[in-house]
Design a protein around this motif. Structure first.
Motif, PDB file in Angstrom:
ATOM      1  N   MET A   1      35.068  38.702  29.969  1.00 25.76           N
ATOM      2  CA  MET A   1      35.104  37.379  29.364  1.00 25.76           C
ATOM      3  C   MET A   1      36.115  36.435  30.010  1.00 25.76           C
ATOM      4  SD  MET A   1      32.651  37.947  27.458  1.00 25.76           S
ATOM      5  CE  MET A   1      32.535  36.296  26.765  1.00 25.76           C
ATOM      6  N   GLU A   2      37.007  36.986  30.810  1.00 27.11           N
ATOM      7  CA  GLU A   2      38.023  36.129  31.444  1.00 27.11           C
ATOM      8  C   GLU A   2      37.996  36.267  32.975  1.00 27.11           C
ATOM      9  OE1 GLU A   2      41.255  37.620  29.075  1.00 27.11           O
ATOM     10  OE2 GLU A   2      40.029  37.147  27.333  1.00 27.11           O
ATOM     11  N   LEU A   3      38.262  37.467  33.478  1.00 23.90           N
ATOM     12  CA  LEU A   3      38.260  37.631  34.941  1.00 23.90           C
ATOM     13  C   LEU A   3      36.889  37.312  35.550  1.00 23.90           C
ATOM     14  CD1 LEU A   3      40.322  40.815  35.907  1.00 23.90           C
ATOM     15  CD2 LEU A   3      40.904  38.419  36.309  1.00 23.90           C
ATOM     16  N   CYS A   4      35.841  37.818  34.930  1.00 24.95           N
ATOM     17  CA  CYS A   4      34.502  37.568  35.481  1.00 24.95           C
ATOM     18  C   CYS A   4      34.137  36.087  35.402  1.00 24.95           C
ATOM     19  CB  CYS A   4      33.448  38.413  34.772  1.00 24.95           C
ATOM     20  SG  CYS A   4      33.554  40.180  35.146  1.00 24.95           S
ATOM     21  N   MET A   5      34.570  35.410  34.338  1.00 24.45           N
ATOM     22  CA  MET A   5      34.312  33.978  34.259  1.00 24.45           C
ATOM     23  C   MET A   5      35.096  33.228  35.319  1.00 24.45           C
ATOM     24  SD  MET A   5      31.875  33.486  32.306  1.00 24.45           S
ATOM     25  CE  MET A   5      31.904  31.725  32.684  1.00 24.45           C
ATOM     26  N   LEU A   6      36.331  33.657  35.581  1.00 28.25           N
ATOM     27  CA  LEU A   6      37.091  33.053  36.678  1.00 28.25           C
ATOM     28  C   LEU A   6      36.321  33.181  37.991  1.00 28.25           C
ATOM     29  CD1 LEU A   6      39.638  31.904  38.074  1.00 28.25           C
ATOM     30  CD2 LEU A   6      40.568  34.237  38.077  1.00 28.25           C
ATOM     31  N   GLU A   7      35.827  34.372  38.261  1.00 25.73           N
ATOM     32  CA  GLU A   7      35.085  34.616  39.502  1.00 25.73           C
ATOM     33  C   GLU A   7      33.833  33.738  39.581  1.00 25.73           C
ATOM     34  OE1 GLU A   7      33.944  38.703  41.704  1.00 25.73           O
ATOM     35  OE2 GLU A   7      32.756  38.319  39.891  1.00 25.73           O
ATOM     36  N   LYS A   8      33.092  33.645  38.476  1.00 25.11           N
ATOM     37  CA  LYS A   8      31.841  32.885  38.494  1.00 25.11           C
ATOM     38  C   LYS A   8      32.087  31.381  38.563  1.00 25.11           C
ATOM     39  CE  LYS A   8      29.195  36.524  36.201  1.00 25.11           C
ATOM     40  NZ  LYS A   8      28.387  36.946  35.031  1.00 25.11           N
ATOM     41  N   LEU A   9      33.097  30.905  37.837  1.00 24.17           N
ATOM     42  CA  LEU A   9      33.443  29.485  37.916  1.00 24.17           C
ATOM     43  C   LEU A   9      33.891  29.126  39.329  1.00 24.17           C
ATOM     44  CD1 LEU A   9      35.409  29.230  34.562  1.00 24.17           C
ATOM     45  CD2 LEU A   9      33.318  27.962  35.077  1.00 24.17           C
ATOM     46  N   ALA A  10      34.658  30.023  39.947  1.00 20.11           N
ATOM     47  CA  ALA A  10      35.124  29.797  41.312  1.00 20.11           C
ATOM     48  C   ALA A  10      33.957  29.748  42.289  1.00 20.11           C
ATOM     49  CB  ALA A  10      36.104  30.893  41.712  1.00 20.11           C
TER      50      ALA A  10
ATOM     51  N   SER B   1      37.108  31.132  46.875  1.00 23.02           N
ATOM     52  CA  SER B   1      37.209  32.588  47.014  1.00 23.02           C
ATOM     53  C   SER B   1      38.247  33.133  46.034  1.00 23.02           C
ATOM     54  CB  SER B   1      37.619  32.937  48.441  1.00 23.02           C
ATOM     55  OG  SER B   1      37.825  34.326  48.585  1.00 23.02           O
ATOM     56  N   THR B   2      37.922  34.277  45.408  1.00 26.52           N
ATOM     57  CA  THR B   2      38.843  34.917  44.463  1.00 26.52           C
ATOM     58  C   THR B   2      38.984  36.406  44.796  1.00 26.52           C
ATOM     59  OG1 THR B   2      37.003  35.276  42.912  1.00 26.52           O
ATOM     60  CG2 THR B   2      38.371  33.307  42.565  1.00 26.52           C
ATOM     61  N   PRO B   3      39.608  36.755  45.892  1.00 25.96           N
ATOM     62  CA  PRO B   3      39.675  38.172  46.275  1.00 25.96           C
ATOM     63  C   PRO B   3      40.437  39.043  45.282  1.00 25.96           C
ATOM     64  CG  PRO B   3      41.092  36.818  47.683  1.00 25.96           C
ATOM     65  CD  PRO B   3      40.233  35.877  46.905  1.00 25.96           C
ATOM     66  N   ILE B   4      41.481  38.512  44.665  1.00 31.37           N
ATOM     67  CA  ILE B   4      42.253  39.332  43.714  1.00 31.37           C
ATOM     68  C   ILE B   4      41.449  39.562  42.438  1.00 31.37           C
ATOM     69  CG2 ILE B   4      44.377  39.527  42.378  1.00 31.37           C
ATOM     70  CD1 ILE B   4      44.731  39.737  45.427  1.00 31.37           C
ATOM     71  N   ALA B   5      40.912  38.495  41.848  1.00 27.90           N
ATOM     72  CA  ALA B   5      40.097  38.650  40.640  1.00 27.90           C
ATOM     73  C   ALA B   5      38.911  39.564  40.910  1.00 27.90           C
ATOM     74  CB  ALA B   5      39.619  37.291  40.148  1.00 27.90           C
ATOM     75  N   SER B   6      38.256  39.368  42.035  1.00 23.97           N
ATOM     76  CA  SER B   6      37.070  40.174  42.359  1.00 23.97           C
ATOM     77  C   SER B   6      37.434  41.640  42.527  1.00 23.97           C
ATOM     78  CB  SER B   6      36.400  39.641  43.621  1.00 23.97           C
ATOM     79  OG  SER B   6      35.930  38.325  43.421  1.00 23.97           O
ATOM     80  N   ALA B   7      38.570  41.916  43.171  1.00 28.64           N
ATOM     81  CA  ALA B   7      38.995  43.307  43.349  1.00 28.64           C
ATOM     82  C   ALA B   7      39.312  43.959  42.007  1.00 28.64           C
ATOM     83  CB  ALA B   7      40.214  43.364  44.271  1.00 28.64           C
ATOM     84  N   LEU B   8      40.003  43.223  41.136  1.00 30.38           N
ATOM     85  CA  LEU B   8      40.337  43.774  39.820  1.00 30.38           C
ATOM     86  C   LEU B   8      39.076  44.081  39.011  1.00 30.38           C
ATOM     87  CD1 LEU B   8      43.328  41.428  38.931  1.00 30.38           C
ATOM     88  CD2 LEU B   8      43.484  43.910  39.265  1.00 30.38           C
ATOM     89  N   ILE B   9      38.090  43.200  39.077  1.00 28.96           N
ATOM     90  CA  ILE B   9      36.822  43.427  38.362  1.00 28.96           C
ATOM     91  C   ILE B   9      36.135  44.677  38.907  1.00 28.96           C
ATOM     92  CG2 ILE B   9      34.512  42.518  37.927  1.00 28.96           C
ATOM     93  CD1 ILE B   9      35.851  39.668  38.245  1.00 28.96           C
ATOM     94  N   THR B  10      36.090  44.798  40.210  1.00 28.31           N
ATOM     95  CA  THR B  10      35.427  45.951  40.832  1.00 28.31           C
ATOM     96  C   THR B  10      36.133  47.254  40.473  1.00 28.31           C
ATOM     97  OG1 THR B  10      34.614  44.583  42.651  1.00 28.31           O
ATOM     98  CG2 THR B  10      34.732  46.960  43.030  1.00 28.31           C
ATOM     99  N   ILE B  11      37.465  47.244  40.504  1.00 33.92           N
ATOM    100  CA  ILE B  11      38.217  48.459  40.152  1.00 33.92           C
ATOM    101  C   ILE B  11      38.014  48.813  38.683  1.00 33.92           C
ATOM    102  CG2 ILE B  11      40.535  49.433  39.891  1.00 33.92           C
ATOM    103  CD1 ILE B  11      41.312  47.739  42.379  1.00 33.92           C
TER     104      ILE B  11
ATOM    105  N   HIS C   1      46.924  41.349  30.517  1.00 33.61           N
ATOM    106  CA  HIS C   1      46.208  42.522  30.029  1.00 33.61           C
ATOM    107  C   HIS C   1      45.476  43.234  31.156  1.00 33.61           C
ATOM    108  CE1 HIS C   1      45.829  41.414  25.446  1.00 33.61           C
ATOM    109  NE2 HIS C   1      47.064  41.669  25.825  1.00 33.61           N
ATOM    110  N   THR C   2      44.800  42.450  31.985  1.00 30.13           N
ATOM    111  CA  THR C   2      43.963  43.078  33.010  1.00 30.13           C
ATOM    112  C   THR C   2      44.813  43.762  34.074  1.00 30.13           C
ATOM    113  OG1 THR C   2      43.806  40.974  34.224  1.00 30.13           O
ATOM    114  CG2 THR C   2      42.080  41.457  32.619  1.00 30.13           C
ATOM    115  N   ILE C   3      45.742  43.037  34.653  1.00 28.28           N
ATOM    116  CA  ILE C   3      46.582  43.635  35.698  1.00 28.28           C
ATOM    117  C   ILE C   3      47.426  44.762  35.119  1.00 28.28           C
ATOM    118  CG2 ILE C   3      48.571  43.216  37.209  1.00 28.28           C
ATOM    119  CD1 ILE C   3      47.371  40.502  37.878  1.00 28.28           C
ATOM    120  N   GLY C   4      48.037  44.524  33.954  1.00 32.74           N
ATOM    121  CA  GLY C   4      48.911  45.538  33.356  1.00 32.74           C
ATOM    122  C   GLY C   4      48.202  46.834  33.050  1.00 32.74           C
TER     123      GLY C   4
END
Length: 351
Positions: A302-311, A317-327, A201-204
């Motif tokens: 609820m998903e990407l941000c939790m991935l980032e925080k758990l990491a 490091s989660t550069p892809i998740a973090s970039a997607l959240i920022t965008i 969902h997020t990437i798509g």
């Protein structure tokens, strides 16, 4: 079994139909006025849910739940299992509403879980409640008219996790609801990060933002979004996800496409990408029609941000998740990191 279903939208109506077909008694409960009010008013008027089931030769039929209500206490009374089928953004507030009415020994099953069981557990301390989290609903569906739901697709297999390890003995009871939830994840971190929406969902949606806005409703994400370059992005997000799952003791860290095949396909010898393409062609819903979609406003925080925080808690490091959240935050002028749980909200349950 008597099952209280909380949430009367796409998923709540579809899973209620299937629960009734499986011989369970359903109390359908709506707790908010945020979405699907016209649908719920029609359900109250007729006392039944109408269904077009494309997984059963396009059969059309209607079934009557035992109860359709906004009265939480009345709807939960006597229920052996409680299914939470609202958006996971609502779990924190919903836990406050229904926690006082949950009773010792009830099974509370959240789909998607997204670590929401931790919020309910905080409001039921002193009671033995069996909390279960799922990754995706067994049936994909959309409301096509007030009071009528179209069932689009059935999962072949579903996995769950229990908030408390000692409650895994209740898996056969959970399995009896739909028949597909026969498999265990290691813990709720693993379940949360295997929610397919976190990836697809997020990437798509984020990577197709201009196409979505330009198409004005004529967009099919599952069919259009996933080019070879985008699959490269999926693979890199998968790598981040798998690192975090393993860091929290998970034993089933698999990539998105293989997880998709496992859920959706009987024949596990078929190529995983082909299974995804088959789903996109036959079961993947149209949309999103705009960027005001849960694919962003739910799945990013609820998903990407939790991935980032758990990491971050584990120094990963989660550069892809973090970039997607920022965008996503920039696209919608919203700080999605502020909307997700903090590690302090869940840490007592995941150590």
């Amino acid at each position: 079994m008597k099952v209280a279903v909380i949430g009367a939208g796409n998923s709540g109506c579809a899973q209620s139909i299937k629960l009734m077909q499986n011989g369970h008694q359903v109390n359908l409960i709506k707790t908010s006025h945020s979405l699907h009010d016209d649908n719920f008013e029609q359900l109250l008027k007729t006392g039944e849910i109408s269904c077009l089931d494309t997984t059963d030769n396009n059969r059309e039929f209607s079934l009557k739940p035992n109860m359709i209500t906004r009265d939480i206490e009345k709807g939960l009374d006597g229920a052996e299992a409680v299914m939470i089928l609202t958006q996971s953004l609502q779990h924190r507030e919903l836990a406050k509403k229904i926690g006082p009415f949950l009773k010792e020994g009830q099974i509370v099953f959240l789909i998607p879980g997204n670590m929401g069981s931790t919020q309910f557990a905080n409001h039921t301390k002193g009671k033995h409640i069996i909390y279960v989290e799922g990754e995706s609903t067994p049936y994909d569906a959309r409301i096509i008219a007030p009071g009528k739901v179209e069932i689009l697709f059935k999962n072949v297999r579903n996995a769950v996790s229990f908030l408390h390890k000692e409650d895994e003995k209740y898996l056969p009871v959970v399995t009896s609801l739909f028949g597909t939830h026969k498999y265990l994840r290691t813990n709720i971190v693993e379940s949360t990060l295997h929610n397919p929406n976190m990836v697809v969902h997020t990437i798509g949606t984020i990577m197709s933002a201009s196409r979505i806005e330009y198409s004005k409703g004529e967009f099919w994400m599952y069919r259009e979004s996933f080019s070879p370059a985008i699959w490269n992005l999926v693979e890199q997000l998968d790598d981040e996800k798998k690192q975090v799952i393993r860091a929290y003791g998970g034993k089933n860290a698999i990539n998105y496409l293989d997880a998709c095949k496992w859920r959706n396909e009987e024949d596990l010898s078929i190529d995983s990408l082909q299974v995804f393409k088959n789903y996109a062609a036959t079961g993947g819903p149209k949309g999103p029609a705009s960027l005001d979609t849960r694919y962003i406003y739910e799945d990013v925080p609820m998903e990407l941000c939790m991935l980032e925080k758990l990491a971050a808690e584990k120094g990963i490091s989660t550069p892809i998740a973090s970039a997607l959240i920022t965008i996503a935050s920039a696209l919608k002028s919203t700080d999605y990191r502020m909307m997700s749980y903090e590690i302090s909200d869940v840490i007592d349950y995941i150590q």
